[in-house]
Design an enzyme around this catalytic site. Structure first.
Site, PDB file in Angstrom:
ATOM      1  N   VAL A  12       0.837  -1.204   0.000  1.00 52.11           N
ATOM      2  CA  VAL A  12       0.000   0.000   0.000  1.00 52.11           C
ATOM      3  C   VAL A  12       0.869   1.250   0.000  1.00 52.11           C
ATOM      4  O   VAL A  12       0.557   2.240  -0.676  1.00 52.11           O
ATOM      5  CB  VAL A  12      -0.970  -0.013   1.200  1.00 52.11           C
ATOM      6  CG1 VAL A  12      -1.788   1.277   1.258  1.00 52.11           C
ATOM      7  CG2 VAL A  12      -1.906  -1.212   1.109  1.00 52.11           C
ATOM      8  N   SER A  38      13.211  -1.513   6.551  1.00 53.66           N
ATOM      9  CA  SER A  38      13.126  -0.700   5.331  1.00 53.66           C
ATOM     10  C   SER A  38      13.824   0.651   5.447  1.00 53.66           C
ATOM     11  O   SER A  38      14.036   1.322   4.427  1.00 53.66           O
ATOM     12  CB  SER A  38      11.663  -0.487   4.949  1.00 53.66           C
ATOM     13  OG  SER A  38      10.966   0.182   5.976  1.00 53.66           O
ATOM     14  N   ARG A  98     -11.083   1.901  13.475  1.00 53.65           N
ATOM     15  CA  ARG A  98     -12.250   2.002  12.597  1.00 53.65           C
ATOM     16  C   ARG A  98     -13.573   2.102  13.347  1.00 53.65           C
ATOM     17  O   ARG A  98     -14.470   2.825  12.914  1.00 53.65           O
ATOM     18  CB  ARG A  98     -12.291   0.795  11.645  1.00 53.65           C
ATOM     19  CG  ARG A  98     -11.248   0.858  10.551  1.00 53.65           C
ATOM     20  CD  ARG A  98     -11.275  -0.395   9.709  1.00 53.65           C
ATOM     21  NE  ARG A  98     -10.204  -0.395   8.709  1.00 53.65           N
ATOM     22  CZ  ARG A  98      -9.724  -1.495   8.157  1.00 53.65           C
ATOM     23  NH1 ARG A  98     -10.214  -2.681   8.480  1.00 53.65           N
ATOM     24  NH2 ARG A  98      -8.753  -1.410   7.266  1.00 53.65           N
ATOM     25  N   CYS A 128     -10.880  -3.147   2.837  1.00 56.60           N
ATOM     26  CA  CYS A 128     -10.953  -3.110   1.380  1.00 56.60           C
ATOM     27  C   CYS A 128     -12.281  -3.641   0.845  1.00 56.60           C
ATOM     28  O   CYS A 128     -12.876  -3.045  -0.064  1.00 56.60           O
ATOM     29  CB  CYS A 128      -9.790  -3.896   0.786  1.00 56.60           C
ATOM     30  SG  CYS A 128      -9.596  -5.562   1.482  1.00 56.60           S
ATOM     31  N   GLN A 155     -11.480 -12.789  -2.758  1.00 55.88           N
ATOM     32  CA  GLN A 155     -10.438 -11.822  -2.435  1.00 55.88           C
ATOM     33  C   GLN A 155      -9.064 -12.286  -2.907  1.00 55.88           C
ATOM     34  O   GLN A 155      -8.638 -13.415  -2.647  1.00 55.88           O
ATOM     35  CB  GLN A 155     -10.433 -11.540  -0.926  1.00 55.88           C
ATOM     36  CG  GLN A 155     -11.715 -10.860  -0.479  1.00 55.88           C
ATOM     37  CD  GLN A 155     -11.789 -10.602   1.011  1.00 55.88           C
ATOM     38  OE1 GLN A 155     -12.812 -10.852   1.639  1.00 55.88           O
ATOM     39  NE2 GLN A 155     -10.729 -10.070   1.591  1.00 55.88           N
ATOM     40  N   SER A 158      -3.472  -9.927  -3.007  1.00 53.63           N
ATOM     41  CA  SER A 158      -3.019  -8.581  -2.654  1.00 53.63           C
ATOM     42  C   SER A 158      -3.584  -8.106  -1.330  1.00 53.63           C
ATOM     43  O   SER A 158      -2.987  -7.274  -0.647  1.00 53.63           O
ATOM     44  CB  SER A 158      -3.403  -7.581  -3.759  1.00 53.63           C
ATOM     45  OG  SER A 158      -4.811  -7.468  -3.877  1.00 53.63           O
ATOM     46  N   GLY A 159      -4.744  -8.661  -0.933  1.00 56.22           N
ATOM     47  CA  GLY A 159      -5.343  -8.273   0.338  1.00 56.22           C
ATOM     48  C   GLY A 159      -4.501  -8.657   1.535  1.00 56.22           C
ATOM     49  O   GLY A 159      -4.687  -8.113   2.631  1.00 56.22           O
ATOM     50  N   LYS A 212     -16.246  -7.234   9.920  1.00 60.50           N
ATOM     51  CA  LYS A 212     -15.905  -5.879   9.481  1.00 60.50           C
ATOM     52  C   LYS A 212     -16.921  -5.388   8.461  1.00 60.50           C
ATOM     53  O   LYS A 212     -17.347  -4.230   8.491  1.00 60.50           O
ATOM     54  CB  LYS A 212     -14.503  -5.849   8.862  1.00 60.50           C
ATOM     55  CG  LYS A 212     -13.358  -5.996   9.843  1.00 60.50           C
ATOM     56  CD  LYS A 212     -12.033  -6.107   9.085  1.00 60.50           C
ATOM     57  CE  LYS A 212     -10.883  -6.457  10.001  1.00 60.50           C
ATOM     58  NZ  LYS A 212      -9.622  -6.702   9.246  1.00 60.50           N
ATOM     59  N   ARG A 233     -10.600 -16.356   0.062  1.00 60.91           N
ATOM     60  CA  ARG A 233      -9.362 -16.005  -0.639  1.00 60.91           C
ATOM     61  C   ARG A 233      -9.263 -16.862  -1.892  1.00 60.91           C
ATOM     62  O   ARG A 233      -9.431 -18.092  -1.846  1.00 60.91           O
ATOM     63  CB  ARG A 233      -8.151 -16.262   0.263  1.00 60.91           C
ATOM     64  CG  ARG A 233      -6.838 -15.733  -0.311  1.00 60.91           C
ATOM     65  CD  ARG A 233      -6.718 -14.246  -0.200  1.00 60.91           C
ATOM     66  NE  ARG A 233      -6.569 -13.818   1.188  1.00 60.91           N
ATOM     67  CZ  ARG A 233      -6.659 -12.545   1.582  1.00 60.91           C
ATOM     68  NH1 ARG A 233      -6.912 -11.581   0.703  1.00 60.91           N
ATOM     69  NH2 ARG A 233      -6.513 -12.224   2.851  1.00 60.91           N
ATOM     70  N   HIS A 240     -10.269  -7.486  -5.889  1.00 60.66           N
ATOM     71  CA  HIS A 240     -11.266  -8.299  -5.202  1.00 60.66           C
ATOM     72  C   HIS A 240     -12.577  -8.286  -5.976  1.00 60.66           C
ATOM     73  O   HIS A 240     -12.962  -7.266  -6.568  1.00 60.66           O
ATOM     74  CB  HIS A 240     -11.558  -7.744  -3.801  1.00 60.66           C
ATOM     75  CG  HIS A 240     -10.440  -7.917  -2.819  1.00 60.66           C
ATOM     76  ND1 HIS A 240      -9.285  -8.607  -3.086  1.00 60.66           N
ATOM     77  CD2 HIS A 240     -10.319  -7.462  -1.528  1.00 60.66           C
ATOM     78  CE1 HIS A 240      -8.503  -8.588  -2.012  1.00 60.66           C
ATOM     79  NE2 HIS A 240      -9.111  -7.901  -1.069  1.00 60.66           N
TER      80      HIS A 240
END
Length: 330
Positions: A12, A38, A98, A128, A155, A158-159, A212, A233, A240
């Protein structure tokens, strides 16, 4: 304007850089932050090499207007005060805040006004799967209140992040070479498989991912809508897909729904089944909108409609939505 990206080396974080490069935002200074692993790397942005700094509890965020954060819920909780204490608006991509009452959960096509009421200077980016769902649902909610939603998700890897995408590719290479596939990021081998299990199971046997979708949809849409989800998945690299059934207060015709989707912000209508025109991850990866097709009457519910929607999880499902929140505030 000064902007920071926290988690710059992740999937992301890298998408934040790509999106900001193409938007006409007046960014005077961009700072990148990451973990010890990193820190020290550098990434190019608008003809400059920008080093990744180690995220620490110091005054590095003094003077920063917006921080786009995608480093996991634990990091978000730990560093929220450090990021926001000098006035920075933290737009957080994790699940940390959230459902907090004093943190708005925002999808700009649905509830942009909520972004302006952030007493803790934290705005949460939804999950997402929820983002693409509510962008589509809002088009129908304008016609008639939605009472119930049933959704099955498909999904992509990438999720679960960049490492999960790499593992899927590696599994296919290993299988092709006659080797046993590496399984580290998922509960089971994902290549040549589907896994009906995303996140941990809760006491009601729904997963956290599925809950969620129930809770976040209600908060974003300010609605009593009830959402029942099964999250799966699938061995797709990006984007997705969702198969959605909605029950509205009054019956909606397919024609009404098509017109509503075609006019909705952030939605692209792809609904010509006779011509094999419908959304698929193969064609919508790396694109911004939520694509909707296969719109039809629900044969099991008089006030029901069914549709199929696909969206790139890393873009609209994560990085793009956060950038759009920043643009909304600007």
């Amino acid at each position: 304007m000064k902007v920071a990206i926290v988690g710059a080396s992740g999937a992301v974080g890298q998408e934040f850089l790509k999106i900001l490069e193409t938007r006409s935002l007046p960014i005077d200074e961009l700072s990148l932050f990451g973990s010890e692993r990193s820190a020290g790397r550098s990434y190019r942005f608008r003809d400059k090499e920008i080093p990744v700094r180690l995220l620490q509890h110091n005054d590095d965020f003094r003077g920063v207007d917006f921080a786009l954060v995608s480093a996991g819920a634990g990091t978000s909780r730990e560093f929220a005060e450090t990021i926001t204490r000098h006035g920075t608006i933290m737009i957080d991509n994790s699940s940390a805040f959230r459902m907090d009452d004093d943190v708005p959960l925002v999808v700009p096509e649905v509830n942009p006004e909520d972004a302006r009421n952030a007493p803790r200077r934290i705005i949460a980016n939804p999950n997402c799967t929820t983002i693409q769902l509510v962008v589509a649902l809002q088009a129908l909610e304008r016609l008639s209140h939605i009472r119930r939603v049933r959704v099955s998700t498909y999904q992509s890897a990438s999720g679960a992040g960049a490492a999960a995408m790499a593992e899927l590719g590696k599994q296919y290479a290993e299988i092709s070479g006659g080797q046993a596939p590496t399984v580290e990021k998922f509960a089971f081998q994902l290549a040549n498989n589907v896994i009906p299990h995303i996140d941990v199971f809760t006491d009601n046997d729904y997963t956290k991912e599925e809950m969620k979708m129930f809770n976040e949809t209600r908060k974003i849409m300010h609605s009593d809508v009830r959402v029942s989800a099964t999250c799966v998945r699938v061995p797709v690299m990006r984007a997705h897909s969702e198969s959605v059934w909605v029950e509205t207060e009054r019956p909606l015709s397919v024609g009404e729904a098509r017109e509503a989707f075609a006019a909705a912000p952030g939605v692209v209508l792809m609904d010509e089944p006779a011509e094999k025109v419908y959304p698929m991850p193969l064609f919508v990866a790396d694109h911004d909108p939520v694509y909707v097709g296969r719109i039809r009457q629900d044969l099991a519910c008089d006030n029901g409609l069914s549709f199929w929607c696909v969206s790139d999880q890393i873009r609209k499902g994560a990085a793009l939505n956060a950038v759009q929140i920043m643009e909304t505030l600007l």
